[in-house]
Design a protein around this motif. Structure first.
Motif, PDB file in Angstrom:
ATOM      1  N   ILE A 146      -2.032  -1.289   2.457  1.00 45.77           N
ATOM      2  CA  ILE A 146      -0.809  -1.132   3.253  1.00 45.77           C
ATOM      3  C   ILE A 146      -1.124  -0.477   4.590  1.00 45.77           C
ATOM      4  O   ILE A 146      -0.659  -0.927   5.644  1.00 45.77           O
ATOM      5  CB  ILE A 146       0.229  -0.306   2.469  1.00 45.77           C
ATOM      6  N   ARG A 147      -1.914   0.582   4.551  1.00 49.92           N
ATOM      7  CA  ARG A 147      -2.256   1.278   5.795  1.00 49.92           C
ATOM      8  C   ARG A 147      -3.009   0.358   6.752  1.00 49.92           C
ATOM      9  O   ARG A 147      -2.754   0.348   7.965  1.00 49.92           O
ATOM     10  CB  ARG A 147      -3.087   2.532   5.496  1.00 49.92           C
ATOM     11  N   GLN A 148      -3.929  -0.427   6.207  1.00 50.02           N
ATOM     12  CA  GLN A 148      -4.714  -1.322   7.060  1.00 50.02           C
ATOM     13  C   GLN A 148      -3.823  -2.396   7.681  1.00 50.02           C
ATOM     14  O   GLN A 148      -3.936  -2.698   8.877  1.00 50.02           O
ATOM     15  CB  GLN A 148      -5.830  -1.959   6.226  1.00 50.02           C
ATOM     16  N   LEU A 149      -2.924  -2.959   6.878  1.00 51.85           N
ATOM     17  CA  LEU A 149      -2.036  -4.006   7.400  1.00 51.85           C
ATOM     18  C   LEU A 149      -1.045  -3.452   8.409  1.00 51.85           C
ATOM     19  O   LEU A 149      -0.722  -4.110   9.407  1.00 51.85           O
ATOM     20  CB  LEU A 149      -1.291  -4.677   6.243  1.00 51.85           C
ATOM     21  N   PHE A 150      -0.531  -2.253   8.151  1.00 54.07           N
ATOM     22  CA  PHE A 150       0.450  -1.666   9.071  1.00 54.07           C
ATOM     23  C   PHE A 150      -0.178  -1.462  10.449  1.00 54.07           C
ATOM     24  O   PHE A 150       0.442  -1.696  11.484  1.00 54.07           O
ATOM     25  CB  PHE A 150       0.946  -0.332   8.502  1.00 54.07           C
ATOM     26  N   VAL A 151      -1.443  -1.076  10.475  1.00 53.57           N
ATOM     27  CA  VAL A 151      -2.117  -0.793  11.749  1.00 53.57           C
ATOM     28  C   VAL A 151      -2.716  -2.045  12.376  1.00 53.57           C
ATOM     29  O   VAL A 151      -2.634  -2.242  13.595  1.00 53.57           O
ATOM     30  CB  VAL A 151      -3.214   0.276  11.550  1.00 53.57           C
ATOM     31  N   VAL A 187       1.316   6.003  12.382  1.00 56.53           N
ATOM     32  CA  VAL A 187       1.200   6.782  13.625  1.00 56.53           C
ATOM     33  C   VAL A 187      -0.137   7.530  13.642  1.00 56.53           C
ATOM     34  O   VAL A 187      -0.858   7.528  14.649  1.00 56.53           O
ATOM     35  CB  VAL A 187       2.369   7.781  13.744  1.00 56.53           C
ATOM     36  N   GLU A 188      -0.471   8.161  12.519  1.00 59.15           N
ATOM     37  CA  GLU A 188      -1.712   8.929  12.418  1.00 59.15           C
ATOM     38  C   GLU A 188      -2.933   8.048  12.650  1.00 59.15           C
ATOM     39  O   GLU A 188      -3.860   8.417  13.400  1.00 59.15           O
ATOM     40  CB  GLU A 188      -1.787   9.577  11.037  1.00 59.15           C
ATOM     41  N   ASP A 189      -2.932   6.864  12.039  1.00 61.66           N
ATOM     42  CA  ASP A 189      -4.084   5.964  12.177  1.00 61.66           C
ATOM     43  C   ASP A 189      -4.198   5.412  13.593  1.00 61.66           C
ATOM     44  O   ASP A 189      -5.316   5.219  14.106  1.00 61.66           O
ATOM     45  CB  ASP A 189      -3.964   4.822  11.172  1.00 61.66           C
ATOM     46  N   LEU A 190      -3.073   5.155  14.237  1.00 64.15           N
ATOM     47  CA  LEU A 190      -3.097   4.665  15.624  1.00 64.15           C
ATOM     48  C   LEU A 190      -3.641   5.735  16.567  1.00 64.15           C
ATOM     49  O   LEU A 190      -4.443   5.450  17.467  1.00 64.15           O
ATOM     50  CB  LEU A 190      -1.698   4.239  16.065  1.00 64.15           C
ATOM     51  N   LEU A 191      -3.200   6.981  16.353  1.00 68.89           N
ATOM     52  CA  LEU A 191      -3.687   8.071  17.203  1.00 68.89           C
ATOM     53  C   LEU A 191      -5.186   8.275  17.013  1.00 68.89           C
ATOM     54  O   LEU A 191      -5.925   8.515  17.987  1.00 68.89           O
ATOM     55  CB  LEU A 191      -2.936   9.363  16.868  1.00 68.89           C
ATOM     56  N   ALA A 192      -5.642   8.151  15.760  1.00 69.88           N
ATOM     57  CA  ALA A 192      -7.075   8.312  15.485  1.00 69.88           C
ATOM     58  C   ALA A 192      -7.895   7.231  16.181  1.00 69.88           C
ATOM     59  O   ALA A 192      -9.043   7.461  16.573  1.00 69.88           O
ATOM     60  CB  ALA A 192      -7.313   8.278  13.976  1.00 69.88           C
ATOM     61  N   ALA A 193      -7.297   6.051  16.333  1.00 70.48           N
ATOM     62  CA  ALA A 193      -7.980   4.936  16.998  1.00 70.48           C
ATOM     63  C   ALA A 193      -7.732   4.930  18.506  1.00 70.48           C
ATOM     64  O   ALA A 193      -8.139   3.983  19.196  1.00 70.48           O
ATOM     65  CB  ALA A 193      -7.515   3.616  16.386  1.00 70.48           C
TER      66      ALA A 193
END
Length: 469
Positions: A146-151, A187-193
Motif C-alpha cells: 500500500i505504501r509503495q503504491l500510494f507513493v 506524506v512521510e515517504d514523499l518527504l524522505a524522497a
C-alpha cells in the motif's frame, strides 16, 4: 450446519500486477455485467469537476490522493469502476480536459474476499491493480504494498474506510483509522524522497434508490422470512405504530408492523438459543423503560450481538476488548490463524494423526467464526432505521439484512441476495481533505493527527448522504 473445512497452508500475499489487457476486457464487459448480474440500471455522479481536477494534477505529478468511498453494497466496485472509466472521461471531455487513459485506481481489498469468492477473484483483483490487506493483524507485506503504491503507483488509490459493506444507504459505520494513517505515511515517504507532491483523501458517497418502489417484492420476501422463522400469522405479538410516523398507504403501515414483529420474533429465538446452549442469559430490558418499540429492539439487539461475540471470544480464549468492529476483526484473524497455518511449513509432511488434528481445529475455527459473521451482518443496525424514516429503501435494507441472518443460520450463501427491483446509483465527490497540511500536527502527536483526520473523514462521508424524503 455441517462444514468440511480442512487445514490450509498460510495465506500468501497476492501482489498487485496491473494488466492492461485484463482491464480492457473488464471495461468492455462492464455495461453487460451491470445489466445481467446486478440490479443497477442507472449511475449518476455529482461534483465530477473535483475528480477531474485531482486526476489532472495527479497525472502532472503534483499530487497523490486516495479516494475513500462509502461501502453500502457489494455492487459498489462496479459502480466505482463505471464512475472512473465512463463518467469521469466523459465529463472531462465535455470540459475540454484531456486525461491520460486509463482513469482508474489501485484499490485496497480484504484478503478474505478470495477465500469466499474464489481464487480467481484474487487473480482478477491483482490484474486490475488491487492490493490485499489482512484486516485483523499487522500485515507487513500488505502495508508495504500500500505504501509503495500510494507513493509510486501509476494510478491514485481507492479504499473503503468502513472496512466492509454495512448494508445501509444512510448510515456510515464508524470508520477505521487505517486510511488516515496511510495518508500520513505517504506524506512521510514523499518527504524522505524529497518530493513535493501534496497528499489528499477524497470522500466519495454512494447511494442506491429503487426506480420503482418494490413493495410487492418486499411483501413476498417478508412472507418467506416469516415462514422460515416459524412466525405464524396468528402470533399474539403486536407492534404499535408510533405516533408521528408517516406512511403513504395503509399497506406500508402493515408491512412496518410485520417487519418489527419479525425482528422481535427472531431476537427471541436467538436469545433463547444462546441462553439454552451457551448459557448466556441476555439482560432483562423492560418495555416500560423505553419510549418506543424501535429503542427496545435496538437495546436487545445490541445485547444479543455482544453475547454472540463473547461466545466466540471465549472459545478462542480472546479477551473482550474494543468496539464491535475491533472484536470482529480480531476473531476473524484468530480463526484464519487456526485454518491457514503459518506454523506448519509443509502440510504434506504431517502424519495422518497430525493432519486429522489440524483439520479438527480448522473445522472448529470455522464454526466459532459463524457467531462473528452474524454480528458482522448487523454491526450497523440501529433498530431505529425504519422508524425514523419508513422509506422503501430502508424497509428493503433491513429486510435483506434479516434475510442474510436467516440464510447464514440455514447454511445458505448470504451473497446470493434476492433482487427486489432495478436501482439507480447516485454518487457524489466531496472536497478533498489535505493530509500534507496536517503534517506538523502529526509530528507533534501522531495519535491526535490520525484521530482528527479520521473524524473529519467520517463527517465528510456523512455529509454526502442524500436525505431523500
Amino acid at each position: 450446519m455441517t462444514t468440511n473445512i480442512q487445514v490450509q497452508p498460510k495465506l500468501e500475499f497476492i501482489p498487485p500486477n496491473f494488466n492492461p489487457l485484463v482491464f480492457q476486457v473488464c471495461e468492455f464487459v462492464l455495461p453487460l455485467w451491470l445489466r445481467s448480474r446486478t440490479t443497477i440500471a442507472e449511475i449518476k455522479a455529482e461534483n465530477l469537476d473535483i475528480l477531474i481536477d485531482l486526476y489532472q494534477k495527479f497525472q502532472s505529478n503534483k499530487i497523490r490522493f486516495l479516494m475513500a468511498f462509502r461501502h453500502p453494497s457489494v455492487d459498489d466496485p462496479y459502480s466505482l469502476m463505471y464512475l472512473l472509466t465512463k463518467l469521469l472521461p466523459k465529463a472531462a471531455k465535455q470540459q475540454g480536459v484531456s486525461l491520460k487513459k486509463p482513469t482508474i485506481a489501485h484499490f485496497i481489498y480484504d484478503r478474505g474476499i478470495p477465500l469466499w469468492a474464489g481464487s480467481s477473484v484474487g487473480w482478477l483483483y491483482s490484474q486490475l491493480g488491487g492490493t490485499p490487506i489482512h484486516r485483523g493483524k499487522l500485515d507487513r507485506a500488505g502495508l508495504r504494498s500500500i505504501r509503495q503504491l500510494f507513493v509510486d503507483g501509476q494510478f491514485p488509490m481507492m479504499a473503503s474506510p468502513e472496512g466492509a459493506t454495512n448494508g445501509h444507504n444512510e448510515i456510515v459505520s464508524p470508520i477505521e483509522p487505517g486510511i488516515a494513517q496511510m495518508g500520513f505515511w505517504c506524506v512521510e515517504d514523499l518527504l524522505a524522497a524529497k518530493r513535493l507532491e501534496e497528499v489528499f483523501l477524497v470522500p466519495i458517497g454512494i447511494q442506491y434508490y429503487y426506480i420503482d418502489p418494490p413493495w410487492a417484492s418486499l411483501e413476498k420476501l417478508l412472507t418467506q422470512l416469516e415462514i422460515d422463522s416459524g412466525l405464524s400469522q396468528s402470533s399474539t405479538l403486536e407492534i404499535a405504530t408510533p405516533d408521528g410516523m408517516k406512511f403513504t398507504s395503509e399497506k406500508e403501515a402493515i408491512l412496518y408492523k410485520r417487519l418489527y414483529r419479525l425482528g422481535f420474533h427472531i431476537l427471541k429465538l436467538m436469545e433463547d438459543f444462546y441462553t439454552k446452549f451457551y448459557h448466556k442469559t441476555p439482560p432483562e430490558i423492560s418495555p416500560d423503560s423505553v419510549s418506543n418499540p424501535s429503542e427496545l429492539l435496538f437495546l436487545r439487539l445490541e445485547a444479543l450481538l455482544d453475547t454472540a461475540l463473547k461466545v466466540a471470544e471465549e472459545s478462542f480464549n480472546i479477551p473482550t476488548k474494543g468496539n464491535v468492529i475491533d472484536r470482529c476483526r480480531k476473531l476473524e484473524q484468530t480463526g484464519w490463524d487456526w485454518i491457514y497455518r503459518e506454523d506448519i511449513k509443509n502440510l504434506e509432511a504431517l502424519s495422518p494423526l497430525e493432519k486429522g488434528l489440524a483439520d479438527r481445529i480448522a473445522e472448529e475455527a470455522s464454526l466459532r467464526m459463524w457467531h462473528m459473521r452474524l454480528v458482522e451482518s448487523f454491526v450497523a443496525v440501529t433498530g431505529k432505521y425504519v422508524y425514523e424514516k419508513p422509506s422503501v429503501e430502508r424497509f428493503a435494507e433491513t429486510t435483506l439484512l434479516l434475510w442474510d441472518m436467516l440464510t447464514r443460520i440455514k447454511g445458505g450463501n448470504p451473497f446470493k441476495r434476492p433482487k427486489l427491483g432495478k436501482q439507480r446509483v447516485e454518487m457524489a465527490i466531496e472536497n478533498p481533505l489535505s493530509v500534507s497540511s496536517r503534517w506538523d500536527t502529526y509530528k507533534a502527536s501522531r495519535r491526535k493527527a490520525v484521530n482528527d483526520l479520521t473524524q473529519d473523514l467520517q463527517t465528510a462521508l456523512e455529509k454526502l448522504i442524500i436525505k431523500n424524503p
